[in-house]
Design a protein around this motif. Structure first.
Motif, PDB file in Angstrom:
ATOM      1  N   LYS A  66     -72.686   7.562  13.175  1.00 24.62           N
ATOM      2  CA  LYS A  66     -71.580   6.921  12.647  1.00 24.62           C
ATOM      3  C   LYS A  66     -71.524   7.470  10.990  1.00 24.62           C
ATOM      4  O   LYS A  66     -70.475   7.785  10.671  1.00 24.62           O
ATOM      5  N   TYR A  67     -72.419   7.359  10.414  1.00 23.83           N
ATOM      6  CA  TYR A  67     -72.180   7.832   8.829  1.00 23.83           C
ATOM      7  C   TYR A  67     -73.842   7.784   8.188  1.00 23.83           C
ATOM      8  O   TYR A  67     -74.529   7.092   8.525  1.00 23.83           O
ATOM      9  N   LEU A  68     -73.762   8.773   7.300  1.00 22.94           N
ATOM     10  CA  LEU A  68     -75.256   8.848   6.575  1.00 22.94           C
ATOM     11  C   LEU A  68     -74.789   8.311   5.088  1.00 22.94           C
ATOM     12  O   LEU A  68     -74.151   7.050   4.919  1.00 22.94           O
ATOM     13  N   HIS A  69     -75.300   8.854   4.065  1.00 23.98           N
ATOM     14  CA  HIS A  69     -74.925   8.169   2.801  1.00 23.98           C
ATOM     15  C   HIS A  69     -73.524   8.295   2.605  1.00 23.98           C
ATOM     16  O   HIS A  69     -72.787   9.473   2.739  1.00 23.98           O
ATOM     17  N   VAL A  70     -72.802   7.369   1.831  1.00 25.72           N
ATOM     18  CA  VAL A  70     -71.229   7.377   1.586  1.00 25.72           C
ATOM     19  C   VAL A  70     -71.229   6.881   0.025  1.00 25.72           C
ATOM     20  O   VAL A  70     -70.274   7.239  -0.512  1.00 25.72           O
ATOM     21  N   MET A  71     -72.199   5.933  -0.258  1.00 33.45           N
ATOM     22  CA  MET A  71     -71.797   5.616  -1.765  1.00 33.45           C
ATOM     23  C   MET A  71     -73.095   5.054  -2.450  1.00 33.45           C
ATOM     24  O   MET A  71     -74.064   4.627  -1.511  1.00 33.45           O
ATOM     25  N   VAL A  72     -73.125   5.312  -3.743  1.00 32.95           N
ATOM     26  CA  VAL A  72     -74.232   4.369  -4.462  1.00 32.95           C
ATOM     27  C   VAL A  72     -74.474   3.134  -3.792  1.00 32.95           C
ATOM     28  O   VAL A  72     -73.524   2.531  -3.530  1.00 32.95           O
ATOM     29  N   THR A 276     -79.597   2.348  -7.901  1.00 34.56           N
ATOM     30  CA  THR A 276     -80.133   3.388  -7.131  1.00 34.56           C
ATOM     31  C   THR A 276     -78.999   4.063  -6.154  1.00 34.56           C
ATOM     32  O   THR A 276     -78.278   3.555  -5.722  1.00 34.56           O
ATOM     33  N   THR A 277     -79.168   5.404  -6.281  1.00 29.54           N
ATOM     34  CA  THR A 277     -78.216   6.342  -5.251  1.00 29.54           C
ATOM     35  C   THR A 277     -78.451   5.734  -3.765  1.00 29.54           C
ATOM     36  O   THR A 277     -77.725   5.528  -3.113  1.00 29.54           O
ATOM     37  N   PHE A 278     -79.798   6.231  -3.517  1.00 38.63           N
ATOM     38  CA  PHE A 278     -79.958   5.975  -1.969  1.00 38.63           C
ATOM     39  C   PHE A 278     -80.611   4.569  -1.415  1.00 38.63           C
ATOM     40  O   PHE A 278     -81.050   4.612  -0.256  1.00 38.63           O
ATOM     41  N   GLY A 279     -80.777   3.697  -2.280  1.00 40.87           N
ATOM     42  CA  GLY A 279     -81.375   2.439  -1.819  1.00 40.87           C
ATOM     43  C   GLY A 279     -80.291   1.830  -0.897  1.00 40.87           C
ATOM     44  O   GLY A 279     -79.106   1.879  -1.032  1.00 40.87           O
ATOM     45  N   GLY A 280     -80.826   1.246   0.179  1.00 44.71           N
ATOM     46  CA  GLY A 280     -80.108   0.976   1.374  1.00 44.71           C
ATOM     47  C   GLY A 280     -79.424   1.702   2.230  1.00 44.71           C
ATOM     48  O   GLY A 280     -78.399   1.620   2.820  1.00 44.71           O
ATOM     49  N   HIS A 281     -80.148   3.012   2.143  1.00 44.44           N
ATOM     50  CA  HIS A 281     -79.421   4.136   3.011  1.00 44.44           C
ATOM     51  C   HIS A 281     -79.297   3.722   4.434  1.00 44.44           C
ATOM     52  O   HIS A 281     -80.125   2.991   4.984  1.00 44.44           O
ATOM     53  N   PRO A 282     -78.066   4.003   4.968  1.00 42.11           N
ATOM     54  CA  PRO A 282     -77.740   3.221   6.322  1.00 42.11           C
ATOM     55  C   PRO A 282     -78.802   3.668   7.299  1.00 42.11           C
ATOM     56  O   PRO A 282     -78.869   2.761   8.262  1.00 42.11           O
TER      57      PRO A 282
END
Length: 394
Positions: A66-72, A276-282
């Motif tokens: 579906k998607y990886l990282h998209v936004m902070v 955080t940039t990657f917190g909650g990474h999908p």
């Protein structure tokens, strides 16, 4: 690979175990020679569902498409993170309803410290002697062990310490205190459980002076003690809850949870109070959601208590002075650091993974996956007893 590992990858100790890992599945890790190791450590309590759990793998693969990282963090609504934080709220008592997802337990501790200071307008943070909350500067500042902190001083300011399970220290919590940070079960100190209503007494004292109770559930959380969170055994609810490790099912994650009103304080005055940039990474949130669902929808928590009883019944030996902890967060107490280290190293040679604790050098860690079978427990305990007999002969 070992030579390159030691040359190019920064190390944490002079003598790492250096197993060359090929694959892992269920309760076992396999090295590059094909040797199988029964895992009684679970990535230091992180692989709560073992290795390559089908439900976690499926969630990861589905999200990858579906998607990886998209936004902070915090700008876009992303289904895995929303579902995860909602499910956490459904399994937590009031007022713990709003969760900030981060990348590790130590970052979550830092966030909790910031939140406590922001919410109270105070600066003093109180931690416990021999506590371990992580190694970022904020978390490291909560460590009383001067040998470990001295090379990195100065730490963050206005931190003081109380003794775990000691009522006479409670008066140190005053109207100057922003928050008291405690592990629900002290990990590095030797899996020390709270006694005589200690956590309740701390919470009562916090309420009396307007301080916040922050409980670190990075190790005992996610069903390891027989309940989803260790504090549920002690009839106390923290003002801020910190989780990590086992929540990710083998993926890197941390989280801190508080009331919605308190958590909104990090979004204004100033804006971006924590970011955080990657917190909650999908992908990671999807893995954590699958892990949390599996733990709460299965018998794993109840089984953890049964497995604890089995381990305690099997591990009887003159060199085992005590078994500390709760559920599948257990520590074998031996007569000396030398014996504890000998057990860990000899067991690895025999195909069983054990590990040490940070401050209590006489202890041997037993924190297997919650999914470990009774037969695997018997296999591992038999190896420990065999090794202990060999240590006796020495």
């Amino acid at each position: 690979m070992k030579a390159d590992f030691l040359k190019y990858q920064a190390q944490t100790t002079p003598h790492p175990l250096s197993m060359e890992v090929q694959r892992a599945e269920g309760s076992y890790i396999y090295d590059t020679s094909g040797k199988r190791y029964l895992d009684f450590v679970a990535g230091v309590s992180a692989c709560s569902l073992g290795h390559q759990h089908p439900r976690v793998k499926k969630a990861i693969k589905t999200q990858l498409d579906k998607y990886l990282h998209v936004m902070v963090y915090g700008e876009y609504a992303q289904s895995p993170a929303v579902q995860l934080t909602k499910l956490l709220a459904q399994h937590l008592p009031d007022p713990l309803e709003s969760t900030y997802l981060v990348n590790s337990g130590t970052e979550a501790i830092d966030g909790a410290i910031k939140l406590a200071r922001r919410a109270t307008g105070r600066t003093e943070i109180i931690a416990a002697l021999d506590a371990y909350h992580g190694n970022s500067y904020g978390a490291l500042s909560l460590m009383s062990n001067k040998e470990r902190t001295a090379p990195f001083r100065p730490m963050i300011g206005d931190v003081s310490f109380i003794k775990f399970n000691c009522d006479r220290y409670l008066e140190r919590i005053t109207v100057k205190t922003a928050g008291v940070v405690l592990e629900t079960i002290q990990g590095g100190a030797g899996f020390v459980v709270p006694t005589n209503g200690f956590l309740n007494k701390v919470k009562k004292r916090c309420e009396e002076v307007g301080a916040l109770l922050i409980l670190d559930e990075i190790q005992p959380g996610m069903g390891r003690t027989g309940k989803l969170f260790g504090f549920e055994h002690y009839d106390v609810t923290p003002d801020i809850l910190v989780t990590g490790k086992g929540l990710g099912g083998g993926m890197p994650i941390g989280a801190f949870t508080a009331s919605h009103a308190m958590m909104t304080l990090l979004s204004d005055n100033p804006k971006l109070g924590h970011i955080t940039t990657f917190g909650g990474h999908p992908v990671i949130a999807a893995a954590a959601l699958a892990t949390l669902r599996e733990i709460t929808e299965s018998n794993l928590m109840a089984d953890a208590l049964k497995k604890e009883k089995l381990i305690r019944s099997l591990l009887i030996h003159p060199l085992i002075k005590e078994i500390r902890g709760s559920g599948l967060m257990l520590a074998l107490m031996t007569p000396s650091a030398h014996i504890a280290s000998d057990i860990v190293l000899r067991c690895q040679d025999e195909g069983l993974i054990l590990f040490w604790l940070l401050f209590e050098t006489r202890a041997v860690r037993i924190t297997p996956p919650l999914t470990i079978s009774e037969d695997e427990i018997r296999e591992g305990c038999a190896t420990i007893l065999d090794v202990l007999n060999y240590v006796v002969e020495d």
